[in-house]
Design a protein around this motif. Structure first.
Motif, PDB file in Angstrom:
ATOM      1  N   LEU A 179     -32.875 -30.783   8.150  1.00 18.14           N
ATOM      2  CA  LEU A 179     -34.204 -30.755   7.558  1.00 18.14           C
ATOM      3  C   LEU A 179     -34.627 -32.186   7.248  1.00 18.14           C
ATOM      4  CD1 LEU A 179     -35.570 -28.170   5.096  1.00 18.14           C
ATOM      5  CD2 LEU A 179     -36.221 -30.559   4.895  1.00 18.14           C
ATOM      6  N   LEU A 180     -35.734 -32.614   7.836  1.00 13.10           N
ATOM      7  CA  LEU A 180     -36.257 -33.963   7.641  1.00 13.10           C
ATOM      8  C   LEU A 180     -37.578 -33.875   6.894  1.00 13.10           C
ATOM      9  CD1 LEU A 180     -35.640 -35.315  11.266  1.00 13.10           C
ATOM     10  CD2 LEU A 180     -34.032 -35.233   9.361  1.00 13.10           C
ATOM     11  N   SER A 181     -37.737 -34.731   5.895  1.00 12.72           N
ATOM     12  CA  SER A 181     -38.938 -34.645   5.064  1.00 12.72           C
ATOM     13  C   SER A 181     -39.461 -36.035   4.720  1.00 12.72           C
ATOM     14  CB  SER A 181     -38.618 -33.871   3.779  1.00 12.72           C
ATOM     15  OG  SER A 181     -39.782 -33.665   3.013  1.00 12.72           O
ATOM     16  N   ARG A 182     -40.762 -36.062   4.397  1.00 10.11           N
ATOM     17  CA  ARG A 182     -41.437 -37.292   3.968  1.00 10.11           C
ATOM     18  C   ARG A 182     -42.540 -36.913   2.994  1.00 10.11           C
ATOM     19  NH1 ARG A 182     -43.817 -41.635   8.011  1.00 10.11           N
ATOM     20  NH2 ARG A 182     -42.094 -43.094   8.019  1.00 10.11           N
ATOM     21  N   MET A 239     -40.933 -28.545  -0.204  1.00 11.30           N
ATOM     22  CA  MET A 239     -39.532 -28.342  -0.565  1.00 11.30           C
ATOM     23  C   MET A 239     -39.368 -27.557  -1.865  1.00 11.30           C
ATOM     24  SD  MET A 239     -37.737 -29.677   1.830  1.00 11.30           S
ATOM     25  CE  MET A 239     -39.043 -29.092   2.900  1.00 11.30           C
ATOM     26  N   ARG A 240     -40.407 -27.469  -2.660  1.00  5.62           N
ATOM     27  CA  ARG A 240     -40.287 -26.811  -3.967  1.00  5.62           C
ATOM     28  C   ARG A 240     -39.868 -25.354  -3.802  1.00  5.62           C
ATOM     29  NH1 ARG A 240     -41.699 -28.449  -8.761  1.00  5.62           N
ATOM     30  NH2 ARG A 240     -42.948 -30.178  -7.923  1.00  5.62           N
ATOM     31  N   GLY A 241     -38.926 -24.929  -4.623  1.00  6.90           N
ATOM     32  CA  GLY A 241     -38.486 -23.539  -4.623  1.00  6.90           C
ATOM     33  C   GLY A 241     -37.407 -23.217  -3.618  1.00  6.90           C
ATOM     34  N   ARG A 242     -37.041 -24.174  -2.769  1.00  4.98           N
ATOM     35  CA  ARG A 242     -36.026 -23.903  -1.750  1.00  4.98           C
ATOM     36  C   ARG A 242     -34.647 -24.354  -2.230  1.00  4.98           C
ATOM     37  NH1 ARG A 242     -37.951 -25.602   4.198  1.00  4.98           N
ATOM     38  NH2 ARG A 242     -36.079 -24.380   4.617  1.00  4.98           N
ATOM     39  N   THR A 243     -33.605 -23.676  -1.779  1.00  4.42           N
ATOM     40  CA  THR A 243     -32.231 -24.128  -1.961  1.00  4.42           C
ATOM     41  C   THR A 243     -31.671 -24.398  -0.573  1.00  4.42           C
ATOM     42  OG1 THR A 243     -31.948 -22.816  -3.964  1.00  4.42           O
ATOM     43  CG2 THR A 243     -29.944 -23.570  -2.854  1.00  4.42           C
ATOM     44  N   LEU A 244     -31.250 -25.621  -0.348  1.00  2.00           N
ATOM     45  CA  LEU A 244     -30.864 -26.053   0.995  1.00  2.00           C
ATOM     46  C   LEU A 244     -29.342 -26.049   1.106  1.00  2.00           C
ATOM     47  CD1 LEU A 244     -33.421 -28.979   1.135  1.00  2.00           C
ATOM     48  CD2 LEU A 244     -33.696 -26.694   2.106  1.00  2.00           C
ATOM     49  N   SER A 245     -28.799 -24.994   1.706  1.00  6.09           N
ATOM     50  CA  SER A 245     -27.353 -24.855   1.864  1.00  6.09           C
ATOM     51  C   SER A 245     -26.947 -25.119   3.314  1.00  6.09           C
ATOM     52  CB  SER A 245     -26.910 -23.448   1.466  1.00  6.09           C
ATOM     53  OG  SER A 245     -27.266 -23.175   0.124  1.00  6.09           O
ATOM     54  N   ASN A 246     -25.743 -25.689   3.477  1.00  5.02           N
ATOM     55  CA  ASN A 246     -25.173 -25.961   4.813  1.00  5.02           C
ATOM     56  C   ASN A 246     -26.167 -26.696   5.707  1.00  5.02           C
ATOM     57  OD1 ASN A 246     -22.696 -24.512   4.254  1.00  5.02           O
ATOM     58  ND2 ASN A 246     -23.915 -22.642   4.412  1.00  5.02           N
ATOM     59  N   ALA A 247     -26.841 -27.677   5.134  1.00  4.64           N
ATOM     60  CA  ALA A 247     -27.861 -28.428   5.872  1.00  4.64           C
ATOM     61  C   ALA A 247     -27.657 -29.924   5.667  1.00  4.64           C
ATOM     62  CB  ALA A 247     -29.255 -28.022   5.402  1.00  4.64           C
ATOM     63  N   PHE A 248     -28.128 -30.689   6.642  1.00  3.66           N
ATOM     64  CA  PHE A 248     -28.213 -32.143   6.469  1.00  3.66           C
ATOM     65  C   PHE A 248     -29.683 -32.441   6.232  1.00  3.66           C
ATOM     66  CE2 PHE A 248     -25.778 -36.116   7.211  1.00  3.66           C
ATOM     67  CZ  PHE A 248     -26.773 -37.018   6.886  1.00  3.66           C
ATOM     68  N   VAL A 249     -29.976 -32.988   5.049  1.00  6.39           N
ATOM     69  CA  VAL A 249     -31.359 -33.183   4.616  1.00  6.39           C
ATOM     70  C   VAL A 249     -31.640 -34.672   4.482  1.00  6.39           C
ATOM     71  CG1 VAL A 249     -33.092 -32.484   2.940  1.00  6.39           C
ATOM     72  CG2 VAL A 249     -31.069 -31.071   3.270  1.00  6.39           C
ATOM     73  N   VAL A 250     -32.731 -35.126   5.107  1.00  4.97           N
ATOM     74  CA  VAL A 250     -33.127 -36.535   5.032  1.00  4.97           C
ATOM     75  C   VAL A 250     -34.513 -36.617   4.414  1.00  4.97           C
ATOM     76  CG1 VAL A 250     -33.598 -38.656   6.322  1.00  4.97           C
ATOM     77  CG2 VAL A 250     -31.786 -37.100   7.101  1.00  4.97           C
ATOM     78  N   LEU A 251     -34.635 -37.409   3.353  1.00  2.00           N
ATOM     79  CA  LEU A 251     -35.944 -37.720   2.778  1.00  2.00           C
ATOM     80  C   LEU A 251     -36.275 -39.168   3.121  1.00  2.00           C
ATOM     81  CD1 LEU A 251     -38.434 -37.135   1.042  1.00  2.00           C
ATOM     82  CD2 LEU A 251     -37.103 -37.827  -0.967  1.00  2.00           C
ATOM     83  N   ARG A 274     -25.654 -31.965   2.701  1.00  5.95           N
ATOM     84  CA  ARG A 274     -25.567 -33.411   2.558  1.00  5.95           C
ATOM     85  C   ARG A 274     -26.987 -33.959   2.538  1.00  5.95           C
ATOM     86  NH1 ARG A 274     -20.524 -36.408   4.260  1.00  5.95           N
ATOM     87  NH2 ARG A 274     -19.883 -34.258   3.998  1.00  5.95           N
ATOM     88  N   MET A 275     -27.235 -34.957   1.703  1.00  2.53           N
ATOM     89  CA  MET A 275     -28.577 -35.536   1.590  1.00  2.53           C
ATOM     90  C   MET A 275     -28.542 -37.038   1.825  1.00  2.53           C
ATOM     91  SD  MET A 275     -30.727 -33.882  -1.541  1.00  2.53           S
ATOM     92  CE  MET A 275     -31.496 -32.267  -1.388  1.00  2.53           C
ATOM     93  N   ALA A 276     -29.584 -37.524   2.502  1.00  2.00           N
ATOM     94  CA  ALA A 276     -29.795 -38.960   2.659  1.00  2.00           C
ATOM     95  C   ALA A 276     -31.224 -39.254   2.229  1.00  2.00           C
ATOM     96  CB  ALA A 276     -29.578 -39.382   4.108  1.00  2.00           C
ATOM     97  N   ILE A 277     -31.382 -40.180   1.306  1.00  2.00           N
ATOM     98  CA  ILE A 277     -32.704 -40.570   0.806  1.00  2.00           C
ATOM     99  C   ILE A 277     -32.911 -42.032   1.176  1.00  2.00           C
ATOM    100  CG2 ILE A 277     -34.115 -40.971  -1.236  1.00  2.00           C
ATOM    101  CD1 ILE A 277     -31.376 -38.411  -1.397  1.00  2.00           C
ATOM    102  N   THR A 278     -33.958 -42.316   1.948  1.00  4.27           N
ATOM    103  CA  THR A 278     -34.194 -43.681   2.408  1.00  4.27           C
ATOM    104  C   THR A 278     -35.548 -44.179   1.925  1.00  4.27           C
ATOM    105  OG1 THR A 278     -35.269 -43.061   4.498  1.00  4.27           O
ATOM    106  CG2 THR A 278     -32.874 -43.149   4.486  1.00  4.27           C
ATOM    107  N   GLY A 279     -35.637 -45.466   1.661  1.00  6.12           N
ATOM    108  CA  GLY A 279     -36.912 -46.005   1.204  1.00  6.12           C
ATOM    109  C   GLY A 279     -36.911 -47.518   1.104  1.00  6.12           C
ATOM    110  N   ASP A 280     -38.094 -48.056   0.960  1.00  5.19           N
ATOM    111  CA  ASP A 280     -38.323 -49.496   0.861  1.00  5.19           C
ATOM    112  C   ASP A 280     -39.155 -49.754  -0.390  1.00  5.19           C
ATOM    113  OD1 ASP A 280     -39.058 -52.135   1.060  1.00  5.19           O
ATOM    114  OD2 ASP A 280     -39.996 -51.962   3.034  1.00  5.19           O
TER     115      ASP A 280
END
Length: 338
Positions: A179-182, A239-251, A274-280
């Protein structure tokens, strides 16, 4: 051995060129790169001239620079002999590495340094090799920790590497979905005025994530996985209200998430995910007076067990070399203005 080297004695008119001879012309073509771009990169960064004559390269310039260029070329050629590809980013990485290695280190030591810690991310379309120490450390963190932050300027590979690791872990069966999000932060145009349905309205904001996925997965397979919703690309607001199981999530672009949005997103983490949060931090587009959720997360989560922060600088930029110089110029201006 496929290389022979000869450095003639110094001439009265200046340093004599170093000569490198390569036994395999096919590998030499790969070494030089398309339109000799790898040689041009070495010339512009190390102040030498490289002349190609058949299967021989003549390096003209100061002794120290000639020695460094010779070691880099020999290192890359031996890497090609081992079956690895050579990309412009590898040339840049060896130039940076060369400035930290003793001058007596030959190609064998430099090649070993090049191999050491060289991580490969294997996707369906290509193999990705992080090129700088910060990228290597970040990749290891993504593979071993459940929650990771990648923070730094544009062009340092934060999102690209995160998506590549997500694809590898998905292919290996370690996660069931990606799941990829911005944040869909408006910049002059309101979403409501863009044509089409909701997908058409948000897709322009998500395009960099589509681009990364297209680099790693064949088109038909990507389309099928998206239709099955095993790969999702969605705005942060969804993304509100969701529970993200067994997923690789990138924000991605997390600096444009508000503090409340960031807390909401981080608490979506489910079992086996697993989550990855990236930003500048230098590119916040939030309205004046609204605090960036990325900055707040750095402050609040510092030292929390199980959360890793990876930081990048202009030295880690892997886009056009001019991008690194632009970032450095802006950093100097900010320091002067402070």
């Amino acid at each position: 051995m496929g290389i022979s080297a000869l450095t003639p004695p110094q001439s009265p008119d200046g340093p004599a060129p170093s000569h490198l001879e390569f036994s395999d012309n096919r590998l030499l073509i790969d070494l030089c790169g398309e339109y000799d771009r790898n040689l041009t990169h070495l010339e512009s960064h190390l102040g030498v001239q490289i002349v190609r004559r058949g299967n021989q390269l003549d390096i003209i310039g100061p002794d120290e620079a000639r020695g460094q260029v010779a070691r880099i070329l020999e290192t890359l050629y031996r890497s090609l002999e081992e079956g690895r590809m050579v990309e412009p980013g590898d040339v840049a990485a060896l130039i940076r590495m060369g400035s930290t290695l003793p001058s007596e280190d030959g190609p064998e030591q430099q090649l070993e340094m090049f191999r050491t810690g060289r991580i490969e991310i294997r996707t369906r379309k290509k193999i990705i090799s992080p090129r700088t120490k910060a990228q290597q450390d970040y990749t290891r963190a993504l593979m071993t920790s459940e929650l990771n932050f990648g923070i730094g300027p544009a062009g340092t590979g934060k999102t690209y590497i995160a998506v590549a690791v997500a694809v590898q872990m998905f292919a290996d069966g370690l996660v069931d979905k990606i799941l990829l999000s911005r944040p869909a932060v408006e910049a002059g145009e309101r979403l409501g005025f863009l044509p089409g349905d909701m997908k058409d309205k948000v897709d322009p904001y998500m395009q960099p994530l589509y681009d990364a996925l297209n680099d790693f997965l064949p088109g038909k397979q990507l389309q099928k996985l998206m239709e099955e919703r095993r790969i999702e690309i969605a705005p942060l607001a969804f993304m509100r209200g969701r529970t993200l199981s067994n997923a690789f999530v990138v924000l991605d672009e997390a600096q444009n998430a508000t503090e409340m949005q960031m807390k909401m997103f981080l608490t979506r983490l489910g079992e086996g995910s697993r989550m990855a949060i990236t930003g500048d931090r230098s590119q916040v587009d939030l309205p004046r007076g609204v605090q960036s959720g990325l900055r707040a997360a750095e402050r609040i989560l510092d030292g929390v067990d199980g959360i890793r922060f990876s930081y990048f600088t202009s030295a880690d930029v892997v886009r056009h070399p001019l991008v690194a110089r632009i970032i450095q110029a802006y950093e100097r201006d900010e320091e002067t203005s402070a």
